[in-house]
Design a protein around this motif. Structure first.
Motif, PDB file in Angstrom:
ATOM      1  N   LYS A 147       0.826  -1.207   0.000  1.00 40.93           N
ATOM      2  CA  LYS A 147       0.000   0.000   0.000  1.00 40.93           C
ATOM      3  C   LYS A 147       0.856   1.250   0.000  1.00 40.93           C
ATOM      4  N   MET A 148       0.384   2.255  -0.717  1.00 45.66           N
ATOM      5  CA  MET A 148       1.040   3.552  -0.767  1.00 45.66           C
ATOM      6  C   MET A 148      -0.002   4.597  -0.382  1.00 45.66           C
ATOM      7  N   ASN A 149       0.178   5.187   0.788  1.00 47.25           N
ATOM      8  CA  ASN A 149      -0.839   6.080   1.357  1.00 47.25           C
ATOM      9  C   ASN A 149      -2.209   5.408   1.388  1.00 47.25           C
ATOM     10  N   GLY A 150      -2.199   4.128   1.765  1.00 50.09           N
ATOM     11  CA  GLY A 150      -3.440   3.381   1.922  1.00 50.09           C
ATOM     12  C   GLY A 150      -4.006   2.800   0.646  1.00 50.09           C
ATOM     13  N   GLN A 151      -3.393   3.067  -0.513  1.00 51.64           N
ATOM     14  CA  GLN A 151      -3.883   2.560  -1.791  1.00 51.64           C
ATOM     15  C   GLN A 151      -3.028   1.379  -2.257  1.00 51.64           C
ATOM     16  N   ASP A 152      -3.688   0.321  -2.704  1.00 52.39           N
ATOM     17  CA  ASP A 152      -2.966  -0.850  -3.205  1.00 52.39           C
ATOM     18  C   ASP A 152      -2.182  -0.486  -4.464  1.00 52.39           C
ATOM     19  N   VAL A 153      -0.958  -1.014  -4.564  1.00 51.18           N
ATOM     20  CA  VAL A 153      -0.132  -0.740  -5.730  1.00 51.18           C
ATOM     21  C   VAL A 153       0.880  -1.861  -5.911  1.00 51.18           C
ATOM     22  N   VAL A 154       1.160  -2.176  -7.178  1.00 47.60           N
ATOM     23  CA  VAL A 154       2.243  -3.089  -7.526  1.00 47.60           C
ATOM     24  C   VAL A 154       3.403  -2.235  -8.027  1.00 47.60           C
ATOM     25  N   ILE A 155       4.578  -2.426  -7.449  1.00 49.42           N
ATOM     26  CA  ILE A 155       5.763  -1.662  -7.860  1.00 49.42           C
ATOM     27  C   ILE A 155       6.840  -2.625  -8.353  1.00 49.42           C
ATOM     28  N   ALA A 156       7.338  -2.373  -9.551  1.00 53.35           N
ATOM     29  CA  ALA A 156       8.514  -3.079 -10.074  1.00 53.35           C
ATOM     30  C   ALA A 156       9.635  -2.057 -10.177  1.00 53.35           C
ATOM     31  N   CYS A 157      10.775  -2.361  -9.576  1.00 54.55           N
ATOM     32  CA  CYS A 157      11.878  -1.396  -9.526  1.00 54.55           C
ATOM     33  C   CYS A 157      13.178  -2.044  -9.985  1.00 54.55           C
ATOM     34  N   MET A 158      13.882  -1.368 -10.866  1.00 64.37           N
ATOM     35  CA  MET A 158      15.144  -1.873 -11.397  1.00 64.37           C
ATOM     36  C   MET A 158      16.313  -1.472 -10.496  1.00 64.37           C
ATOM     37  N   ASP A 159      17.364  -2.296 -10.513  1.00 62.88           N
ATOM     38  CA  ASP A 159      18.575  -2.048  -9.733  1.00 62.88           C
ATOM     39  C   ASP A 159      19.766  -1.911 -10.660  1.00 62.88           C
ATOM     40  N   PHE A 160      20.379  -0.726 -10.667  1.00 68.72           N
ATOM     41  CA  PHE A 160      21.501  -0.463 -11.563  1.00 68.72           C
ATOM     42  C   PHE A 160      22.757  -1.231 -11.157  1.00 68.72           C
ATOM     43  N   ASN A 161      22.851  -1.597  -9.895  1.00 65.10           N
ATOM     44  CA  ASN A 161      24.039  -2.318  -9.416  1.00 65.10           C
ATOM     45  C   ASN A 161      24.160  -3.719  -9.997  1.00 65.10           C
ATOM     46  N   PHE A 162      23.070  -4.242 -10.540  1.00 63.05           N
ATOM     47  CA  PHE A 162      23.107  -5.584 -11.117  1.00 63.05           C
ATOM     48  C   PHE A 162      23.348  -5.472 -12.623  1.00 63.05           C
ATOM     49  N   ILE A 163      24.598  -5.586 -13.015  1.00 65.55           N
ATOM     50  CA  ILE A 163      25.023  -5.516 -14.428  1.00 65.55           C
ATOM     51  C   ILE A 163      24.400  -4.299 -15.116  1.00 65.55           C
ATOM     52  N   GLY A 164      24.560  -3.145 -14.480  1.00 64.16           N
ATOM     53  CA  GLY A 164      24.098  -1.898 -15.072  1.00 64.16           C
ATOM     54  C   GLY A 164      22.598  -1.813 -15.253  1.00 64.16           C
ATOM     55  N   GLY A 165      21.824  -2.551 -14.430  1.00 69.05           N
ATOM     56  CA  GLY A 165      20.372  -2.532 -14.578  1.00 69.05           C
ATOM     57  C   GLY A 165      19.920  -3.006 -15.944  1.00 69.05           C
ATOM     58  N   SER A 166      20.725  -3.848 -16.569  1.00 70.99           N
ATOM     59  CA  SER A 166      20.424  -4.255 -17.939  1.00 70.99           C
ATOM     60  C   SER A 166      19.171  -5.126 -18.015  1.00 70.99           C
ATOM     61  N   MET A 167      18.454  -4.969 -19.115  1.00 72.89           N
ATOM     62  CA  MET A 167      17.190  -5.669 -19.326  1.00 72.89           C
ATOM     63  C   MET A 167      17.441  -7.024 -19.978  1.00 72.89           C
TER      64      MET A 167
END
Length: 288
Positions: free
Chosen positions: A116-136
């Protein structure tokens, strides 16, 4: 050797006896070079309180900032990259994956969670640059696709936080296929009328910019973030012209119509929650 060492009682003077501050307690702002204490960074959400520079952070920090009380359920934790091409450059791809996992504590360049974000349901996907430059790579694409499916099934808004150097060369075509895959999933999300907000952070480049990062119902960025497809050196050599001042910064990209807003990280949670509230479907009860 008393010339080089004080012997007065209670005074510690030798190099061996000096106690240094632990690593990470103090570091320097990459922009203004002023010293920042770690506790101050956390309190100010990793924004320099001298110059306002937004320090690069990963999924752990973004989740702690955005999810209420840092409470969330992590999704799809079992996904890890394979080596379908048996890629070898200076070292085997499998060896590099093993080393990076050990160094970062991550399984790949993205994490996903629901909360929840301010009480609202949310799905968050977040990339990490430390893992091989955040490569896709294939895992990044698959986690995004599954996160979107979770949003569609549960009618929960989807927030994508991009931070990437682009497609992962070690997976070649398998990596490039993620551009079409994630874009198709976002089309299904739009058909289901579930909100999608794309947050672009420093840096967001390459195939990530050319796909899901720019497909949000609302596209926002942090101040000063590097956003582009090819690097400025490559562009300059291609067009044979000098590039304008501030080229590929979030401010430049917004000025040219590719971003809706630039939001300070310290105001991010409130702004995102406000956007989600505006995008939420209106029920018959609310109309009455």
């Amino acid at each position: 050797m008393a010339w080089f060492k004080r012997e007065s009682k209670g005074i510690i003077t030798t190099t061996e006896e000096k106690k240094e501050a632990p690593d990470g307690i103090w570091n320097k702002c990459p922009n203004c070079k002023k010293p920042l204490h770690y506790s101050e960074q956390v309190e100010n959400q990793y924004v320099c309180h001298y110059c306002g520079f937004h320090i690069r952070i990963g999924s752990k920090e973004y989740f702690s900032i955005l999810f209420d009380n840092n409470q969330f359920t992590e999704l799809f934790t079992d996904l890890t990259s394979g080596d379908p091409l048996h890629f070898t450059d200076t070292k085997k791809y499998t060896d590099r994956l093993t080393e990076t996992k050990k160094k970062t504590g991550l399984k790949d360049a993205i994490r996903a969670g629901v909360g929840k974000m301010n009480g609202q349901d949310v799905v968050i996907a977040c990339m990490d640059f430390n893992f091989i430059g955040g490569s896709m790579g294939s895992v990044v694409g698959e986690k995004i696709a599954r996160s979107i499916d979770h949003s569609i099934t549960n009618k929960i808004p989807f927030l994508m936080i991009s931070k990437s150097g682009g497609a992962r060369m070690m997976e070649a075509a398998f990596s490039l296929m993620q551009m079409a895959k994630t874009s198709a999933k976002l089309a299904l999300l739009a058909q289901a009328k579930v909100p999608y907000i794309s947050l672009l952070t420093d840096p967001t480049t390459g195939g990530v910019t050319a796909s899901y990062a720019m497909l949000g119902d609302i596209n926002i960025a942090e101040p000063g973030a590097l956003i582009g497809f090819a690097g400025p050196r490559v562009i300059k050599e291609t067009i044979k012209k000098d590039l304008p001042k501030g080229f590929q910064t979030a401010e430049f990209v917004q000025e040219h119509g590719f971003l809706d807003f630039i939001v300070d990280r310290r105001e991010m949670k409130e702004k995102l929650a406000s956007f989600l509230k505006m995008l939420a479907p209106v029920t018959e009860k609310e109309i009455i």
